[in-house]
Design an enzyme around this catalytic site. Structure first.
Site, PDB file in Angstrom:
ATOM      1  N   CYS A 121       0.811  -1.232   0.000  1.00  0.00           N
ATOM      2  CA  CYS A 121       0.000   0.000   0.000  1.00  0.00           C
ATOM      3  C   CYS A 121       0.838   1.273   0.000  1.00  0.00           C
ATOM      4  O   CYS A 121       0.330   2.346  -0.336  1.00  0.00           O
ATOM      5  CB  CYS A 121      -0.955   0.012   1.183  1.00  0.00           C
ATOM      6  SG  CYS A 121      -2.187  -1.290   1.079  1.00  0.00           S
ATOM      7  N   HIS A 258      -3.403   7.509   1.786  1.00  0.00           N
ATOM      8  CA  HIS A 258      -3.770   6.161   1.333  1.00  0.00           C
ATOM      9  C   HIS A 258      -5.168   5.874   1.867  1.00  0.00           C
ATOM     10  O   HIS A 258      -5.464   6.144   3.029  1.00  0.00           O
ATOM     11  CB  HIS A 258      -2.762   5.143   1.875  1.00  0.00           C
ATOM     12  CG  HIS A 258      -3.190   3.729   1.668  1.00  0.00           C
ATOM     13  ND1 HIS A 258      -3.668   3.269   0.461  1.00  0.00           N
ATOM     14  CD2 HIS A 258      -3.242   2.665   2.523  1.00  0.00           C
ATOM     15  CE1 HIS A 258      -3.983   1.998   0.578  1.00  0.00           C
ATOM     16  NE2 HIS A 258      -3.741   1.596   1.816  1.00  0.00           N
ATOM     17  N   ASN A 288     -10.072  -0.068  -0.432  1.00  0.00           N
ATOM     18  CA  ASN A 288      -8.610   0.021  -0.385  1.00  0.00           C
ATOM     19  C   ASN A 288      -8.041  -0.577  -1.673  1.00  0.00           C
ATOM     20  O   ASN A 288      -8.101  -1.790  -1.886  1.00  0.00           O
ATOM     21  CB  ASN A 288      -8.101  -0.746   0.842  1.00  0.00           C
ATOM     22  CG  ASN A 288      -6.583  -0.678   1.001  1.00  0.00           C
ATOM     23  OD1 ASN A 288      -5.867  -0.261   0.090  1.00  0.00           O
ATOM     24  ND2 ASN A 288      -6.095  -1.100   2.154  1.00  0.00           N
TER      25      ASN A 288
HETATM   26  N1  ACO Z   1     -18.506  -7.798   9.239  1.00  0.00           N
HETATM   27  C1  ACO Z   1     -18.981  -7.959  10.501  1.00  0.00           C
HETATM   28  N2  ACO Z   1     -18.176  -8.163  11.566  1.00  0.00           N
HETATM   29  C2  ACO Z   1     -16.851  -8.180  11.330  1.00  0.00           C
HETATM   30  C3  ACO Z   1     -16.306  -8.017  10.045  1.00  0.00           C
HETATM   31  C4  ACO Z   1     -17.190  -7.830   8.975  1.00  0.00           C
HETATM   32  N3  ACO Z   1     -16.784  -7.652   7.705  1.00  0.00           N
HETATM   33  N4  ACO Z   1     -14.959  -8.085  10.138  1.00  0.00           N
HETATM   34  C5  ACO Z   1     -14.671  -8.270  11.435  1.00  0.00           C
HETATM   35  N5  ACO Z   1     -15.812  -8.342  12.157  1.00  0.00           N
HETATM   36  C6  ACO Z   1     -15.968  -8.544  13.580  1.00  0.00           C
HETATM   37  C7  ACO Z   1     -14.742  -9.187  14.195  1.00  0.00           C
HETATM   38  O1  ACO Z   1     -14.770 -10.594  14.019  1.00  0.00           O
HETATM   39  C8  ACO Z   1     -14.879  -8.765  15.634  1.00  0.00           C
HETATM   40  O2  ACO Z   1     -15.790  -9.605  16.257  1.00  0.00           O
HETATM   41  P1  ACO Z   1     -15.521 -10.132  17.757  1.00  0.00           P
HETATM   42  O3  ACO Z   1     -15.504  -8.875  18.579  1.00  0.00           O
HETATM   43  O4  ACO Z   1     -16.665 -11.009  17.985  1.00  0.00           O
HETATM   44  O5  ACO Z   1     -14.183 -10.820  17.698  1.00  0.00           O
HETATM   45  C9  ACO Z   1     -15.509  -7.382  15.538  1.00  0.00           C
HETATM   46  O6  ACO Z   1     -16.087  -7.298  14.226  1.00  0.00           O
HETATM   47  C10 ACO Z   1     -14.496  -6.251  15.690  1.00  0.00           C
HETATM   48  O7  ACO Z   1     -13.382  -6.537  14.847  1.00  0.00           O
HETATM   49  P2  ACO Z   1     -12.085  -5.652  14.852  1.00  0.00           P
HETATM   50  O8  ACO Z   1     -11.034  -6.299  14.009  1.00  0.00           O
HETATM   51  O9  ACO Z   1     -11.756  -5.298  16.264  1.00  0.00           O
HETATM   52  O10 ACO Z   1     -12.641  -4.363  14.111  1.00  0.00           O
HETATM   53  P3  ACO Z   1     -11.891  -3.019  13.872  1.00  0.00           P
HETATM   54  O11 ACO Z   1     -12.707  -1.938  14.401  1.00  0.00           O
HETATM   55  O12 ACO Z   1     -10.452  -3.096  14.248  1.00  0.00           O
HETATM   56  O13 ACO Z   1     -11.980  -2.892  12.284  1.00  0.00           O
HETATM   57  C11 ACO Z   1     -10.616  -3.203  10.297  1.00  0.00           C
HETATM   58  C12 ACO Z   1     -11.389  -3.870  11.445  1.00  0.00           C
HETATM   59  C13 ACO Z   1     -11.603  -2.453   9.442  1.00  0.00           C
HETATM   60  C14 ACO Z   1      -9.922  -4.273   9.475  1.00  0.00           C
HETATM   61  C15 ACO Z   1      -9.588  -2.228  10.874  1.00  0.00           C
HETATM   62  O14 ACO Z   1      -8.841  -2.863  11.893  1.00  0.00           O
HETATM   63  C16 ACO Z   1      -8.613  -1.693   9.857  1.00  0.00           C
HETATM   64  O15 ACO Z   1      -8.973  -0.918   9.004  1.00  0.00           O
HETATM   65  N6  ACO Z   1      -7.337  -2.025   9.959  1.00  0.00           N
HETATM   66  C17 ACO Z   1      -6.287  -1.482   9.133  1.00  0.00           C
HETATM   67  C18 ACO Z   1      -6.328  -1.982   7.744  1.00  0.00           C
HETATM   68  C19 ACO Z   1      -5.301  -1.203   6.932  1.00  0.00           C
HETATM   69  O16 ACO Z   1      -5.134  -0.020   7.102  1.00  0.00           O
HETATM   70  N7  ACO Z   1      -4.575  -1.808   6.087  1.00  0.00           N
HETATM   71  C20 ACO Z   1      -3.579  -0.945   5.430  1.00  0.00           C
HETATM   72  C21 ACO Z   1      -2.752  -1.476   4.592  1.00  0.00           C
HETATM   73  S1  ACO Z   1      -3.452  -2.633   3.512  1.00  0.00           S
HETATM   74  C22 ACO Z   1      -2.119  -3.232   2.551  1.00  0.00           C
HETATM   75  O17 ACO Z   1      -0.978  -2.921   2.741  1.00  0.00           O
HETATM   76  C23 ACO Z   1      -2.419  -4.282   1.551  1.00  0.00           C
END
Ligand code: ACO
Length: 331
Positions: A121, A258, A288
């Site tokens: 990314c 990004h 993304n």
């Molecule tokens: N739908 C419903 N529930 C979901 C989903 C979904 N699609 N995905 C995860 N959940 C659930 C999880 O299982 C978790 O459930 P639990 O509490 O029962 O375990 C709950 O939702 C909360 O999950 P978290 O992972 O804590 O959610 P968070 O608020 O952290 O959001 C996300 C997740 C969107 C992935 C976030 O962490 C994020 O954006 N991370 C960074 C990603 C990024 O920036 N990547 C950059 C580079 S990408 C590259 O280089 C290729």
């Protein structure tokens, strides 16, 4: 405005921008039938509403060629005017040759040189920095810098924590050697800042590859951990690059981040002390798109009339590696 003035200084100046998105638009609701998720969850946790997916048989180079053509048209140039093509991608058509050489052929360009940069990314920032170095060293006069990805090809469609986040697309920027006076009022790239730390390589990776599995694999991500690093490292790198240019947050007209997650974009802007009215946001429409996200956001920002000549931009990105960085440029 501060900064040194003096003899003529070479600057890599943006002279053309363009993008291409595949025709197929996939709303969040489509994922509700595939995995246990909802439109509400995806919007609330990521800010994403829809993304584009490439058609069957449509490759990363196909998207890149269309984005490159749009940038050439925008600049009023032809492929004959370009000295080098640098493509940032982690989703090449084939293991080799590079997507850049495929785009070169697609543009009918027989001269110059073309190669890919892989920093996931953060790839577009790395490619921009490489193009800047070629221009400042006199090795190239005009460089076509492209971010192009088909992340839909490396999704695990059963993993709701990743498959809802990514999209396909391409953006292209043409940089040209121009004269500045060495001050931060110059147009062009004023500073760059690059970092990586391979001890975090397991936070975000694809579980297949030529050497290890002889397959292409699917994306794996520790989302929460990546989120934590992103918020901390993006504001830091943006400050460093601005500082290097002798500028501060008040000088910034637009952050072009990004586009991974609206919450990361918002918190980074907050940490930098820049209001959201000065941030280009496209994540709701593109998801993304990895290395394509910054040139896509730039192109949309220019097309919508937000980014104007003379504006000071800060682009910042983080991704697998971890690799991260930023660039300060005056449009
Ligand atoms: N739908 C419903 N529930 C979901 C989903 C979904 N699609 N995905 C995860 N959940 C659930 C999880 O299982 C978790 O459930 P639990 O509490 O029962 O375990 C709950 O939702 C909360 O999950 P978290 O992972 O804590 O959610 P968070 O608020 O952290 O959001 C996300 C997740 C969107 C992935 C976030 O962490 C994020 O954006 N991370 C960074 C990603 C990024 O920036 N990547 C950059 C580079 S990408 C590259 O280089 C290729």
């Amino acid at each position: 405005m501060t900064g040194e003035t003096g003899a003529k200084t070479c600057r890599a100046v943006a002279v053309g921008i363009g993008h291409y998105l595949p025709e197929r638009v996939v709303p969040n609701s489509e994922f509700e039938a595939m995995v246990d998720t909802s439109d509400e969850w995806i919007r609330a946790r990521s800010g994403i509403e829809r993304r584009h997916f490439a058609a069957e048989g449509e490759t990363t180079s196909d998207l890149g060629i269309k984005a490159a053509q749009a940038a050439l048209d925008n600049a009023g140039l032809t492929p004959g005017d370009i000295d080098a093509i640098i493509v940032a991608t982690s989703t090449p058509d084939l293991t080799f040759p590079s997507v850049a050489t495929m785009i070169q052929a697609g543009l009918g360009m027989r001269h110059g040189f073309a190669f890919d940069v892989q920093a996931v990314c953060a790839g577009f920032i790395y490619a921009l920095s490489t193009a800047n170095a070629f221009i400042l060293s006199g090795q190239a006069n005009r460089v076509l810098v492209i971010g192009a990805e088909t992340f839909s090809r490396i999704m695990d469609w059963e993993d709701r924590t990743t498959c809802v986040l990514f999209g396909d697309g391409a953006g292209a920027l043409i940089l040209e050697a121009g004269d500045g006076d060495g001050s931060n009022a110059d147009r062009g790239i004023l500073a760059v800042d690059l970092h990586s730390d391979g001890q975090f390589r397991d936070l975000l990776y694809v579980d297949g590859g030529v050497s290890r599995t002889q397959s292409s694999g699917v994306l794996k991500m520790e989302g929460k951990e990546v989120f934590r690093h992103a918020v901390e490292k993006l504001a830091q790198t943006a400050h460093t690059a601005l500082d290097r240019a002798g500028l501060g947050a008040d000088d910034v007209d637009w952050i072009v981040p990004h586009q991974a997650n609206l919450r990361i974009i918002t918190r980074t802007a907050q940490k930098m002390g820049v209001g959201m009215d000065r941030v280009i946001v496209t994540v709701q429409d593109h998801g993304n798109t990895s290395a394509a996200s910054i040139p896509l956001a730039l192109s949309v920002g220019v097309a919508q009339g937000h980014i104007k000549p003379g504006d000071l931009l800060v682009a910042e990105a983080i991704g697998g590696g971890l690799a991260w960085g930023s660039a300060v440029l005056r449009w």
